[in-house]
Every structure is written in C-alpha cells, then in structure tokens.
Scaffold this motif. Sequence first.
Motif, mmCIF file in Angstrom:
data_model
loop_
_atom_site.group_PDB
_atom_site.id
_atom_site.type_symbol
_atom_site.label_atom_id
_atom_site.label_comp_id
_atom_site.label_asym_id
_atom_site.label_seq_id
_atom_site.Cartn_x
_atom_site.Cartn_y
_atom_site.Cartn_z
ATOM 1 N N ARG A 10 57.641 38.275 32.013
ATOM 2 C CA ARG A 10 57.737 39.148 33.178
ATOM 3 C C ARG A 10 58.181 40.549 32.771
ATOM 4 O O ARG A 10 57.699 41.551 33.313
ATOM 5 N N TYR A 11 59.065 40.634 31.811
ATOM 6 C CA TYR A 11 59.550 41.928 31.331
ATOM 7 C C TYR A 11 58.391 42.774 30.785
ATOM 8 O O TYR A 11 58.326 43.979 31.029
ATOM 9 N N VAL A 12 57.476 42.141 30.063
ATOM 10 C CA VAL A 12 56.304 42.854 29.547
ATOM 11 C C VAL A 12 55.491 43.425 30.709
ATOM 12 O O VAL A 12 55.056 44.583 30.669
ATOM 13 N N LEU A 13 55.295 42.632 31.747
ATOM 14 C CA LEU A 13 54.532 43.105 32.910
ATOM 15 C C LEU A 13 55.262 44.233 33.633
ATOM 16 O O LEU A 13 54.643 45.224 34.047
ATOM 17 N N GLN A 14 56.564 44.094 33.789
ATOM 18 C CA GLN A 14 57.353 45.132 34.457
ATOM 19 C C GLN A 14 57.306 46.438 33.664
ATOM 20 O O GLN A 14 57.235 47.518 34.247
ATOM 21 N N ARG A 15 57.345 46.328 32.360
ATOM 22 C CA ARG A 15 57.271 47.534 31.532
ATOM 23 C C ARG A 15 55.910 48.208 31.671
ATOM 24 O O ARG A 15 55.812 49.428 31.729
ATOM 25 N N TYR A 16 54.845 47.417 31.729
ATOM 26 C CA TYR A 16 53.510 47.985 31.957
ATOM 27 C C TYR A 16 53.490 48.745 33.287
ATOM 28 O O TYR A 16 52.994 49.868 33.351
ATOM 29 N N LEU A 17 54.007 48.127 34.327
ATOM 30 C CA LEU A 17 54.020 48.772 35.645
ATOM 31 C C LEU A 17 54.820 50.067 35.618
ATOM 32 O O LEU A 17 54.422 51.063 36.225
#
Length: 96
Positions: A10-17
């Motif tokens: 989830r952290y990877v996705l949040q960083r992308y966003l």
Amino acid sequence: MIAAKIYNSRYVLQRYLRDYGENDNISKISQYLSDRRNAALEATNADSLRGIEGDAANAYFGVFDELIIDKTSQMHFNGRTRRPPKDPVNALLSFC
C-alpha cells in the motif's frame, strides 16, 4: 509479517499517488489493501491469513502496470510469473 507486507504494498501505491497525482484504480486498490491489512491483523487461523495475503497480492499486482511510468519502453506488466520469469518486469521483481 503478512500485515507488514500488505502495508508496504500500500505504501508503494500511496507514494505513486503522492508523486504522480490521482489515479482512481490505484486509489481504490490502496483502500482495499488498507482493509486487507486490518483483516490480516484480525485473522484467527493460518488458512484465512493465506487467503488475505493472496487477495492483497492479486490486487496489488492488478495495478502494477500502472506504476510503470515509461509506457514507450518494453517494460510492461501482464501478470506475475516466476520460475522462470517470462518478461523483463518479472525478472526484475524476482531479482529484487
């Protein structure tokens, strides 16, 4: 460990966003992973925990191609493959 794995996905996705702006698919999966992490923390047996981990991994890898910024390259993700990896992205994932 499973909850931490889901948290990191989830952290990877949040960083992308954060870095590249809103993406409805990624936002939806990010929320789903948050829910799956909470479910992992509350799991009462190994079978349900393995199911939660599998669901979370499928969701994460379902949007993984959207994380690849350079769409002109040969770096495309069509699904996770191992032993042997069948494309450059899976080779990198296996190597890392």
